[in-house]
Write a protein that holds these residues in place. Structure first.
Motif, PDB file in Angstrom:
ATOM      1  N   LEU A   1       0.832  -1.206   0.000  1.00 59.07           N
ATOM      2  CA  LEU A   1       0.000   0.000   0.000  1.00 59.07           C
ATOM      3  C   LEU A   1       0.865   1.254   0.000  1.00 59.07           C
ATOM      4  CD1 LEU A   1      -2.552  -1.027   2.789  1.00 59.07           C
ATOM      5  CD2 LEU A   1      -2.829  -1.298   0.318  1.00 59.07           C
ATOM      6  N   LYS A   2       0.318   2.299  -0.617  1.00 62.52           N
ATOM      7  CA  LYS A   2       0.978   3.607  -0.622  1.00 62.52           C
ATOM      8  C   LYS A   2       0.045   4.603   0.051  1.00 62.52           C
ATOM      9  CE  LYS A   2       3.835   6.424  -3.682  1.00 62.52           C
ATOM     10  NZ  LYS A   2       4.349   6.565  -5.058  1.00 62.52           N
TER      11      LYS A   2
ATOM     12  N   LEU B   1       0.851  -5.914   6.480  1.00 65.47           N
ATOM     13  CA  LEU B   1       0.852  -4.916   5.412  1.00 65.47           C
ATOM     14  C   LEU B   1       2.255  -4.394   5.141  1.00 65.47           C
ATOM     15  CD1 LEU B   1      -2.214  -2.828   6.657  1.00 65.47           C
ATOM     16  CD2 LEU B   1      -2.216  -4.472   4.764  1.00 65.47           C
ATOM     17  N   ASN B   2       2.533  -4.140   3.883  1.00 60.43           N
ATOM     18  CA  ASN B   2       3.777  -3.487   3.474  1.00 60.43           C
ATOM     19  C   ASN B   2       3.403  -2.087   3.003  1.00 60.43           C
ATOM     20  OD1 ASN B   2       6.399  -2.923   2.637  1.00 60.43           O
ATOM     21  ND2 ASN B   2       6.034  -3.763   0.595  1.00 60.43           N
ATOM     22  N   VAL B   3       3.578  -1.106   3.889  1.00 58.60           N
ATOM     23  CA  VAL B   3       3.083   0.248   3.632  1.00 58.60           C
ATOM     24  C   VAL B   3       4.243   1.200   3.366  1.00 58.60           C
ATOM     25  CG1 VAL B   3       1.943   2.247   4.684  1.00 58.60           C
ATOM     26  CG2 VAL B   3       0.957  -0.037   4.947  1.00 58.60           C
ATOM     27  N   GLU B   4       4.088   1.976   2.304  1.00 59.99           N
ATOM     28  CA  GLU B   4       5.011   3.084   2.019  1.00 59.99           C
ATOM     29  C   GLU B   4       4.293   4.381   2.384  1.00 59.99           C
ATOM     30  OE1 GLU B   4       6.995   5.365  -1.840  1.00 59.99           O
ATOM     31  OE2 GLU B   4       6.240   3.311  -2.050  1.00 59.99           O
ATOM     32  N   VAL B   5       4.821   5.115   3.371  1.00 59.32           N
ATOM     33  CA  VAL B   5       4.234   6.409   3.712  1.00 59.32           C
ATOM     34  C   VAL B   5       4.993   7.481   2.937  1.00 59.32           C
ATOM     35  CG1 VAL B   5       3.264   5.779   5.938  1.00 59.32           C
ATOM     36  CG2 VAL B   5       5.624   6.525   5.836  1.00 59.32           C
ATOM     37  N   THR B   6       4.257   8.281   2.180  1.00 57.00           N
ATOM     38  CA  THR B   6       4.867   9.185   1.201  1.00 57.00           C
ATOM     39  C   THR B   6       4.587  10.636   1.535  1.00 57.00           C
ATOM     40  OG1 THR B   6       4.563   7.488  -0.502  1.00 57.00           O
ATOM     41  CG2 THR B   6       5.016   9.724  -1.263  1.00 57.00           C
TER      42      THR B   6
ATOM     43  N   ASP C   1      -3.393   4.573  -1.958  1.00 58.03           N
ATOM     44  CA  ASP C   1      -4.451   3.667  -1.502  1.00 58.03           C
ATOM     45  C   ASP C   1      -5.265   4.291  -0.376  1.00 58.03           C
ATOM     46  OD1 ASP C   1      -3.839   1.116  -3.041  1.00 58.03           O
ATOM     47  OD2 ASP C   1      -1.892   1.550  -2.135  1.00 58.03           O
ATOM     48  N   ALA C   2      -4.590   5.054   0.459  1.00 56.40           N
ATOM     49  CA  ALA C   2      -5.236   5.749   1.578  1.00 56.40           C
ATOM     50  C   ALA C   2      -4.385   6.966   1.877  1.00 56.40           C
ATOM     51  CB  ALA C   2      -5.345   4.834   2.799  1.00 56.40           C
ATOM     52  N   THR C   3      -4.891   7.843   2.743  1.00 57.78           N
ATOM     53  CA  THR C   3      -4.141   9.072   2.940  1.00 57.78           C
ATOM     54  C   THR C   3      -4.500   9.797   4.224  1.00 57.78           C
ATOM     55  OG1 THR C   3      -3.362  11.052   1.763  1.00 57.78           O
ATOM     56  CG2 THR C   3      -5.729  10.667   1.777  1.00 57.78           C
ATOM     57  N   HIS C   4      -3.652  10.721   4.556  1.00 54.52           N
ATOM     58  CA  HIS C   4      -3.868  11.767   5.548  1.00 54.52           C
ATOM     59  C   HIS C   4      -4.712  12.846   4.851  1.00 54.52           C
ATOM     60  CE1 HIS C   4      -1.494  15.336   7.599  1.00 54.52           C
ATOM     61  NE2 HIS C   4      -2.705  15.208   8.129  1.00 54.52           N
TER      62      HIS C   4
END
Length: 471
Positions: free
Chosen positions: A118-119, A145-150, A168-171
Motif C-alpha cells: 500500500l501507498k 501490510l507493506n506500507v510506504e508512507v509518502t 491507496d489511503a491518505t492523511h
C-alpha cells in the motif's frame, strides 16, 4: 575527524557532510540515530502484554463510545440486553468486524488480505502523527501490510493522487472527503473518513509586529493564510473573525499557503498571521518571527482537524486490508494518546523522512509545554491529542460552514452526507436485526466559542449567523 569525515576512505564519497557517506549533515545523522533509538524503545513498549491489552481495550472502547457517547445510555443498554447481545451488535461495527481474529491471521502472513502493498500519503505536520509513526514502529507490518508512507507537497496533490488512485489511503484534512465526495473543487469521488487523526493541535499565529494588537476587531486589512479551502483551519478562522464582527471575505484577505511556507511568508511580511497546523505555529516562535495568539482548542476544545481515510471503492474491494489498516492506525493512536510516549514520538517523527523539524519544536507541541513567543512558558497538556472518533456531528458542522461561506449552494441533506462519508458505525443495522433499540450515538453536541451546536438543528444553525454568504 573520523566522526564526521573520511577523506582517505575510497569506499565513501567526500561530501564534507556526514561520515556515513550519505548526503546529509552530521546533525541530520544524529537525529536519525536518535529517532531509531526512540522508535526501538516505543516498539519495545508496544510488544508488552500491558500495551497489547491497553491497545485492544482502547480499540474496543473506541467502538463502544461510537455507539454510546453518553455513558448513561451505554449502561441502560447493557442492563437491558446483556453483555453478550451488546457485544454481538458491536462486533459488526464497520470496519472492525473480526479485527482480533484478523490480527492473529496477519501475524501468520496475512493470507486473508486482498492487497498487502500500500501507498499512503501524508503532509509533514504533527496532525499525521499516528499514521506516520505506525511505519517506523512496525504497526503496519504487524497487520501483514507493506506500507510506504509518502511525504506530499500539498493538499491539492493529496486530493488528486487519491482521485487518480495513486494512493491507496491518505492523511486528509477532515472536510476534504466531504468536499471530494460532493464534487467540490474536483470530480465527485466517494471518499470516507475512517478515523480522526488528531483533535486540537492548531493555533492562530501572528507576526511579532502585532504583539500589541491582540483584539481581532482591529484586524481589518490583515492578510492571513490557511492550508486549504476545505480545512478546519479555514472554517475556524472565518468563524473567529466573524464573531469579532469582521467579514472574512471583505475585511481581510485569506490565502491558501502550504504549511511549510507559512513561517517564511510571515518572516517576509507577506502575512500578518495564519491559522495553521503545528508544528509551524511553534516553528514561528522558534524562529522568532511570530507568537501564538491563541490555540484553536480555546475556540472549540476537542475539535477535529486531520483524518485518515480512503475511497469508498477501496474499502469495498479490500475490506480485510482496510480493516487491518484501520487497526494499525488505531493502535498507533492508542500509543500517541499516552502522554509518557510524547517525547519519544517527537524524536521518531522529527527526521527528514517525516516532518524534518527540530526535535525541540515537536516536543513543545506534543507535550504541551511551550514558549508562546510573548515571553511565557505555557503548559497545556491537550494542546494536541489523538482521539480517533469520527463523530458525524463533526461532519455536519463542517457542512454548515461550507454552506455559510458559499462553498455549497442551496439546501443540504446534512445527515445523509455525513453518514456516507464519516464511517462511524453500521452496528445500528445489526442492532435492528436483533430487535434492539438503536442508540442515536453519532451526533453528540459541541460548543464552539460558547455557542452550542446541535446537529439536529443544523439548518437553523447555518442560517443563524449575522455574517454569512448563505442566501
Amino acid at each position: 575527524m573520523s566522526e564526521f569525515f573520511s577523506p582517505y576512505d575510497a569506499d565513501r564519497p567526500l561530501m564534507l557532510k556526514c561520515s556515513c557517506g550519505r548526503d546529509h549533515s552530521a546533525a541530520d545523522h544524529q537525529a536519525e540515530l536518535s529517532a531509531e533509538a526512540a522508535a526501538a524503545t516505543l516498539r519495545q513498549r508496544s510488544l508488552t502484554s500491558e500495551f497489547e491489552a491497553y491497545s485492544n481495550e482502547f480499540i474496543e472502547a473506541t467502538l463502544v463510545k461510537a455507539l454510546f457517547p453518553q455513558d448513561a445510555l451505554r449502561r441502560r443498554f447493557l442492563r437491558a440486553v446483556g453483555k453478550g447481545t451488546a457485544m454481538a451488535a458491536i462486533s459488526s461495527v464497520l470496519p472492525v468486524a473480526s479485527l482480533q481474529a484478523m490480527a492473529q491471521e496477519a501475524g501468520k502472513g496475512g493470507s486473508n488480505l486482498e492487497k498487502k502493498d500500500l501507498k499512503i500519503g501524508f503532509i509533514p505536520i504533527t496532525c499525521a502523527t499516528p499514521l506516520i509513526m505506525a511505519h517506523p514502529l512496525g504497526f503496519y507490518k504487524q497487520q501483514g501490510l507493506n506500507v510506504e508512507v509518502t511525504k506530499t507537497a500539498g493538499w491539492a496533490l493529496i486530493r488528486d493522487k487519491m482521485i487518480n488512485k495513486e494512493y491507496d489511503a491518505t492523511h486528509f484534512l477532515s472536510p476534504m472527503p466531504l468536499a471530494i465526495s460532493m464534487g467540490l473543487g474536483a470530480n465527485a469521488t466517494p471518499m470516507n473518513v475512517a478515523t480522526i487523526q488528531n483533535v486540537n493541535g492548531q493555533a492562530i499565529t501572528l507576526s511579532l509586529k502585532h504583539k500589541d494588537n491582540r483584539d481581532p476587531k482591529n484586524w481589518k486589512g490583515f492578510k492571513f493564510a490557511v492550508p486549504f479551502e476545505y480545512s478546519m483551519h479555514n472554517f475556524l478562522l472565518r468563524y473567529y473573525l466573524a464573531e469579532a464582527g469582521l467579514n472574512p471575505d471583505t475585511d481581510v484577505q485569506i490565502r491558501v499557503v502550504p504549511p511549510a511556507e507559512m513561517v517564511a511568508n510571515l518572516r517576509a511580511g507577506n502575512l500578518d498571521g495564519f491559522l495553521g497546523p503545528d508544528p509551524f505555529n511553534q516553528r514561528a516562535v522558534f524562529e522568532e518571527v511570530g507568537f501564538i495568539h491563541l490555540l484553536t482548542k480555546d475556540l472549540w476544545n476537542g475539535h477535529p482537524c486531520c483524518a485518515f481515510g480512503t475511497s469508498t471503492e477501496f474499502i469495498q474491494k479490500n475490506p480485510n486490508t482496510f480493516a487491518a489498516l484501520y487497526r494499525a492506525v488505531l493502535t498507533s493512536a492508542a500509543m500517541a494518546r499516552d502522554p509518557k510516549n510524547r517525547e519519544l514520538i517527537a524524536k521518531v517523527i522529527a527526521p527528514q523522512a517525516y516532518l524534518n523539524q527540530p526535535e525541540v519544536v515537536l516536543q513543545q507541541v506534543l507535550t504541551g509545554k511551550f514558549a508562546d513567543g510573548l515571553g511565557n512558558i505555557r503548559t497545556v497538556p491537550d494542546r494536541a491529542d489523538f482521539d480517533p472518533m469520527p463523530w458525524q456531528s463533526m461532519a455536519v458542522w463542517m457542512l454548515t460552514q461550507m454552506q455559510r461561506w458559499g462553498y455549497i449552494k442551496g439546501e443540504v441533506d446534512y445527515k445523509q452526507i455525513a453518514e456516507k462519508v464519516f464511517l462511524l458505525t453500521d452496528a445500528k443495522k445489526q442492532m435492528k436485526a436483533l430487535d434492539q433499540k438503536v442508540p442515536d450515538g453519532a451526533y453528540p453536541k459541541f460548543t464552539i466559542m460558547g455557542k452550542e451546536f446541535d446537529a439536529a438543528k443544523a439548518s437553523a444553525y447555518a442560517k443563524s449567523f449575522a455574517i454569512s454568504k448563505a442566501a
